[in-house]
Design a protein around this motif. Structure first.
Motif, PDB file in Angstrom:
ATOM      1  N   ARG A 128      22.680   6.791  23.452  1.00 52.62           N
ATOM      2  CA  ARG A 128      24.041   6.266  23.590  1.00 52.62           C
ATOM      3  C   ARG A 128      25.056   6.969  22.692  1.00 52.62           C
ATOM      4  O   ARG A 128      26.146   7.319  23.129  1.00 52.62           O
ATOM      5  N   CYS A 164      26.814  -4.790  27.525  1.00 54.65           N
ATOM      6  CA  CYS A 164      27.018  -3.486  28.159  1.00 54.65           C
ATOM      7  C   CYS A 164      28.043  -2.662  27.398  1.00 54.65           C
ATOM      8  O   CYS A 164      27.886  -1.456  27.235  1.00 54.65           O
ATOM      9  N   PRO A 196      30.011   5.200  34.926  1.00 53.66           N
ATOM     10  CA  PRO A 196      30.959   4.493  35.782  1.00 53.66           C
ATOM     11  C   PRO A 196      31.791   5.497  36.591  1.00 53.66           C
ATOM     12  O   PRO A 196      31.944   6.659  36.197  1.00 53.66           O
ATOM     13  N   ARG A 243      31.949   6.276  28.751  1.00 54.79           N
ATOM     14  CA  ARG A 243      32.817   5.222  28.227  1.00 54.79           C
ATOM     15  C   ARG A 243      32.057   4.398  27.194  1.00 54.79           C
ATOM     16  O   ARG A 243      32.149   3.184  27.163  1.00 54.79           O
ATOM     17  N   HIS A 244      31.310   5.091  26.324  1.00 55.38           N
ATOM     18  CA  HIS A 244      30.564   4.408  25.262  1.00 55.38           C
ATOM     19  C   HIS A 244      31.561   4.018  24.177  1.00 55.38           C
ATOM     20  O   HIS A 244      32.166   4.884  23.545  1.00 55.38           O
ATOM     21  N   ASN A 247      22.647   1.960  33.232  1.00 55.01           N
ATOM     22  CA  ASN A 247      22.335   2.078  34.654  1.00 55.01           C
ATOM     23  C   ASN A 247      23.181   3.129  35.364  1.00 55.01           C
ATOM     24  O   ASN A 247      23.319   3.090  36.585  1.00 55.01           O
ATOM     25  N   GLN A 283      28.347  -8.824  29.719  1.00 56.83           N
ATOM     26  CA  GLN A 283      29.402  -7.822  29.712  1.00 56.83           C
ATOM     27  C   GLN A 283      29.604  -7.267  28.300  1.00 56.83           C
ATOM     28  O   GLN A 283      29.787  -6.067  28.122  1.00 56.83           O
ATOM     29  N   TYR A 324      26.239   2.590  29.131  1.00 55.89           N
ATOM     30  CA  TYR A 324      25.982   2.366  30.549  1.00 55.89           C
ATOM     31  C   TYR A 324      24.554   2.778  30.882  1.00 55.89           C
ATOM     32  O   TYR A 324      24.312   3.878  31.373  1.00 55.89           O
TER      33      TYR A 324
END
Length: 187
Positions: free
Chosen positions: A137, A6, A16, A26-27, A13, A3, A11
């Protein structure tokens, strides 16, 4: 531990569900780029009709992350349904719509040859496409927007089918003669 990894990396994958409304990744500790986006959303038409798919592409440098939705002015709800996610992408459920958005499924590079297919809803309001595009990112742009698409008129049935249109080209005198006879008979 996973967690925390991540949170540190973003994110990889997909976006969100919480990003659906404001389309902001939400980086942790990273803000969108303030410069104009090097991306443009291109669509294959200027109008839409319910039941007729529209193709959307993201023109610009290769990218790794994406969040793509269709919207109407004054709303943050995802409209319509995306069809058959392109390689390295997947659906994201936004505003209760299971196919309301497209997001990345991994961080593999995507290019402007990546095409996204969208099916319009039965709406009379103009729609546009909105995207967040991430090169990596810490380098991403929000509010990449397409031109608005207006609802098109349904295709009307012409008087001639392809078969009799060909006949009309080959025998115009015959058709004029038939029309003249019909006018005489009806008069």
């Amino acid at each position: 531990m996973l967690q925390m990894l991540c949170l540190a990396t973003g994110y990889p994958n997909g976006a969100p569900i919480g990003a659906c409304e404001d389309m902001t990744p939400r980086h942790t500790g990273v803000l969108p780029q303030p410069s104009p986006a090097p991306y443009t959303l291109l669509v294959n038409t200027g109008t839409f009709q319910p039941g007729k798919a529209i193709t959307v592409t993201i023109s610009g440098p290769e990218y790794r992350g994406v969040l793509l939705e269709a919207r109407t002015d004054g709303s943050t709800n995802a409209l319509g349904s995306w069809q058959h996610p392109a390689p390295d992408t997947k659906f994201l459920q936004c505003t209760g719509n299971p196919q309301g958005a497209i997001t990345h499924a991994n961080t593999n590079l995507k290019s402007e040859s990546t095409a996204y297919s969208w099916m319009p809803p039965d709406s009379t309001s103009p729609v546009y496409f909105m995207a967040t595009v991430a090169q990596q990112r810490a380098v991403f742009w929000v509010n990449v927007r397409s031109a608005a698409l207006k609802r098109g008129k349904p295709e009307s049935l012409g008087l001639a089918t392809e078969a009799n249109a060909g006949m009309a080209k080959e025998k115009p005198v015959l058709l004029l003669g038939i029309c003249f006879l019909m006018i005489l008979v009806l008069a």
